[in-house]
Design a protein around this motif. Structure first.
Motif, mmCIF file in Angstrom:
data_model
loop_
_atom_site.group_PDB
_atom_site.id
_atom_site.type_symbol
_atom_site.label_atom_id
_atom_site.label_comp_id
_atom_site.label_asym_id
_atom_site.label_seq_id
_atom_site.Cartn_x
_atom_site.Cartn_y
_atom_site.Cartn_z
ATOM 1 N N GLU A 48 0.885 -1.210 0.086
ATOM 2 C CA GLU A 48 0.152 0.031 -0.104
ATOM 3 C C GLU A 48 0.933 1.149 0.177
ATOM 4 O O GLU A 48 0.613 2.074 -0.687
ATOM 5 C CB GLU A 48 -0.838 -0.098 1.339
ATOM 6 C CG GLU A 48 -1.946 1.137 1.197
ATOM 7 C CD GLU A 48 -3.062 0.760 0.137
ATOM 8 O OE1 GLU A 48 -3.359 1.820 -0.216
ATOM 9 O OE2 GLU A 48 -3.287 -0.049 -0.254
ATOM 10 N N ILE A 52 -2.021 6.215 6.560
ATOM 11 C CA ILE A 52 -2.241 4.787 6.400
ATOM 12 C C ILE A 52 -1.916 4.217 7.865
ATOM 13 O O ILE A 52 -2.321 3.184 8.325
ATOM 14 C CB ILE A 52 -1.173 3.948 5.307
ATOM 15 C CG1 ILE A 52 -1.654 2.489 5.298
ATOM 16 C CG2 ILE A 52 0.082 4.131 5.578
ATOM 17 C CD1 ILE A 52 -1.303 1.873 4.081
ATOM 18 N N ARG A 89 -5.085 4.520 9.754
ATOM 19 C CA ARG A 89 -6.025 3.626 9.324
ATOM 20 C C ARG A 89 -5.783 2.330 9.794
ATOM 21 O O ARG A 89 -6.766 1.471 9.838
ATOM 22 C CB ARG A 89 -6.183 3.889 7.811
ATOM 23 C CG ARG A 89 -7.407 3.212 7.204
ATOM 24 C CD ARG A 89 -7.244 3.399 5.639
ATOM 25 N NE ARG A 89 -6.222 3.594 4.981
ATOM 26 C CZ ARG A 89 -5.769 2.964 3.911
ATOM 27 N NH1 ARG A 89 -6.633 2.018 3.464
ATOM 28 N NH2 ARG A 89 -4.631 3.166 3.333
ATOM 29 N N THR A 90 -4.657 1.927 9.952
ATOM 30 C CA THR A 90 -4.369 0.575 10.059
ATOM 31 C C THR A 90 -3.848 0.172 11.619
ATOM 32 O O THR A 90 -3.898 -0.753 11.862
ATOM 33 C CB THR A 90 -3.239 -0.070 9.085
ATOM 34 O OG1 THR A 90 -1.792 0.733 9.369
ATOM 35 C CG2 THR A 90 -3.461 0.016 7.631
ATOM 36 N N LEU A 129 -7.074 -1.778 13.839
ATOM 37 C CA LEU A 129 -7.873 -2.647 13.083
ATOM 38 C C LEU A 129 -8.115 -3.926 13.771
ATOM 39 O O LEU A 129 -7.279 -4.159 14.784
ATOM 40 C CB LEU A 129 -7.249 -2.952 11.598
ATOM 41 C CG LEU A 129 -7.198 -1.777 10.780
ATOM 42 C CD1 LEU A 129 -6.883 -2.319 9.420
ATOM 43 C CD2 LEU A 129 -8.626 -1.428 10.429
ATOM 44 N N ARG A 167 -2.948 -5.285 13.460
ATOM 45 C CA ARG A 167 -1.852 -5.246 12.495
ATOM 46 C C ARG A 167 -0.650 -6.074 13.143
ATOM 47 O O ARG A 167 -0.407 -5.839 14.183
ATOM 48 C CB ARG A 167 -1.300 -3.641 12.062
ATOM 49 C CG ARG A 167 -0.309 -3.544 11.275
ATOM 50 C CD ARG A 167 -0.180 -2.116 11.175
ATOM 51 N NE ARG A 167 0.573 -1.483 12.177
ATOM 52 C CZ ARG A 167 0.399 -0.164 12.691
ATOM 53 N NH1 ARG A 167 -0.259 0.587 11.601
ATOM 54 N NH2 ARG A 167 0.741 0.340 13.551
ATOM 55 N N TYR A 214 3.836 -0.649 4.327
ATOM 56 C CA TYR A 214 2.423 -1.197 4.687
ATOM 57 C C TYR A 214 1.903 -2.183 3.616
ATOM 58 O O TYR A 214 1.914 -1.582 2.480
ATOM 59 C CB TYR A 214 1.520 -0.068 5.043
ATOM 60 C CG TYR A 214 1.860 0.788 6.070
ATOM 61 C CD1 TYR A 214 1.283 0.728 7.529
ATOM 62 C CD2 TYR A 214 2.627 1.799 5.895
ATOM 63 C CE1 TYR A 214 1.679 1.240 8.538
ATOM 64 C CE2 TYR A 214 3.169 2.623 7.254
ATOM 65 C CZ TYR A 214 2.552 2.326 8.337
ATOM 66 O OH TYR A 214 3.207 3.043 9.532
ATOM 67 N N ARG A 244 -0.462 -5.657 2.614
ATOM 68 C CA ARG A 244 -1.792 -6.696 3.085
ATOM 69 C C ARG A 244 -1.105 -8.026 3.082
ATOM 70 O O ARG A 244 -0.239 -8.261 2.256
ATOM 71 C CB ARG A 244 -3.020 -6.627 1.949
ATOM 72 C CG ARG A 244 -3.896 -5.443 2.287
ATOM 73 C CD ARG A 244 -4.871 -5.572 1.244
ATOM 74 N NE ARG A 244 -4.988 -4.191 0.481
ATOM 75 C CZ ARG A 244 -4.377 -3.732 -0.643
ATOM 76 N NH1 ARG A 244 -4.059 -4.827 -1.557
ATOM 77 N NH2 ARG A 244 -4.624 -2.666 -1.078
ATOM 78 N N ARG A 278 -4.927 -9.786 7.141
ATOM 79 C CA ARG A 278 -4.240 -8.722 8.063
ATOM 80 C C ARG A 278 -3.442 -7.662 7.370
ATOM 81 O O ARG A 278 -3.024 -8.050 6.368
ATOM 82 C CB ARG A 278 -3.500 -9.599 8.836
ATOM 83 C CG ARG A 278 -4.499 -10.326 9.903
ATOM 84 C CD ARG A 278 -3.646 -11.196 11.045
ATOM 85 N NE ARG A 278 -3.368 -10.326 12.225
ATOM 86 C CZ ARG A 278 -3.208 -10.819 13.366
ATOM 87 N NH1 ARG A 278 -2.671 -11.957 13.345
ATOM 88 N NH2 ARG A 278 -3.219 -9.784 14.433
ATOM 89 N N TRP A 279 -3.287 -6.594 7.994
ATOM 90 C CA TRP A 279 -1.963 -5.665 7.441
ATOM 91 C C TRP A 279 -0.942 -5.950 8.180
ATOM 92 O O TRP A 279 -0.793 -6.315 9.463
ATOM 93 C CB TRP A 279 -2.744 -4.201 7.985
ATOM 94 C CG TRP A 279 -3.490 -3.668 7.132
ATOM 95 C CD1 TRP A 279 -4.977 -3.671 7.236
ATOM 96 C CD2 TRP A 279 -3.536 -2.936 5.671
ATOM 97 N NE1 TRP A 279 -5.597 -3.279 6.026
ATOM 98 C CE2 TRP A 279 -4.582 -2.578 5.109
ATOM 99 C CE3 TRP A 279 -2.078 -2.754 5.000
ATOM 100 C CZ2 TRP A 279 -4.621 -1.987 3.884
ATOM 101 C CZ3 TRP A 279 -2.130 -2.172 3.848
ATOM 102 C CH2 TRP A 279 -3.497 -1.855 3.328
ATOM 103 N N LYS A 330 3.046 -4.238 9.018
ATOM 104 C CA LYS A 330 4.047 -3.048 8.908
ATOM 105 C C LYS A 330 5.369 -3.684 9.173
ATOM 106 O O LYS A 330 5.698 -4.221 10.198
ATOM 107 C CB LYS A 330 3.536 -2.194 10.174
ATOM 108 C CG LYS A 330 4.490 -0.810 10.220
ATOM 109 C CD LYS A 330 3.889 -0.143 11.653
ATOM 110 C CE LYS A 330 4.672 1.303 11.510
ATOM 111 N NZ LYS A 330 4.569 1.846 12.704
#
Length: 186
Positions: free
Chosen positions: A103, A116, A119-120, A123, A127, A145, A147, A155-156, A158
């Motif tokens: 992303e 981002i 946003r993540t 969640l 993450r 970042y 997926r 899941r995201w 990092k």
């Protein structure tokens, strides 16, 4: 679109051993010295403690030496974690990513990543964060970042990693407009 089937990139990053681990190592070697000194008075039982502590220190430091190998084959980015003793190294697939699922990539404190990050951050499911960099404050570190795939699907992720110019060039070509790492830093 370019043909990415010819991309084959390899790079290794050695993780710096933290000060707290060096402190533990020093305390273990100090214990070896104390047990050796006490062994001159009490004999064999201290020899067992001395050799046990010495072997334990050697084993512990073997586990703390970690090297991450970055592999980019086609559009699959894999990080392999190498650790253990030199005589019996252990290698495991630590992280797998698809370049198409990225992303954003940038420096940890860059403005482009603030949206981002927010946003993540909270969640459900949470993450996952991976740090496959050298853990050295004197070296540049980038954050991606992404997926997740396979075990982390849905899941995201990092991911902190070392931004080599060649690797960043491949990622920039595959993910146009999503890479905020510039040549020579900011």
């Amino acid at each position: 679109m370019e043909d990415f089937s010819q991309i084959c990139y390899r790079h290794s990053v050695t993780r710096r051993i933290p000060r707290r681990i060096r402190l533990i190592q020093g305390m273990l070697y100090f214990s070896v010295a104390v047990f050796t000194f006490l062994g001159t008075m009490w004999g064999f039982p201290m020899l067992v403690l001395t050799l046990g502590t010495l072997f334990g220190t050697w084993y512990f430091m073997g586990l703390m030496r970690v090297e991450y190998e970055y592999r980019l084959d086609d559009t699959r980015f894999t990080v392999i974690r190498h650790s253990g003793m030199r005589s019996r190294p252990k290698a495991e697939d630590f992280l797998k990513l698809e370049l198409g699922d990225i992303e954003a990539v940038g420096y940890p404190d860059s403005e482009e990543l603030e949206e981002i990050e927010e946003r993540t951050a909270h969640l459900k499911p949470r993450r996952i964060m991976y740090n496959v960099s050298a853990h050295d404050v004197n070296r540049d570190c980038a954050v991606a970042y992404v997926r997740g795939i396979e075990e982390e699907k849905g899941r995201w992720l990092k991911v902190y990693f070392e931004p080599e110019p060649e690797l960043m060039g491949y990622i920039r070509k595959r993910c146009p407009g999503k890479v905020f790492v510039y040549e020579g830093g900011e």
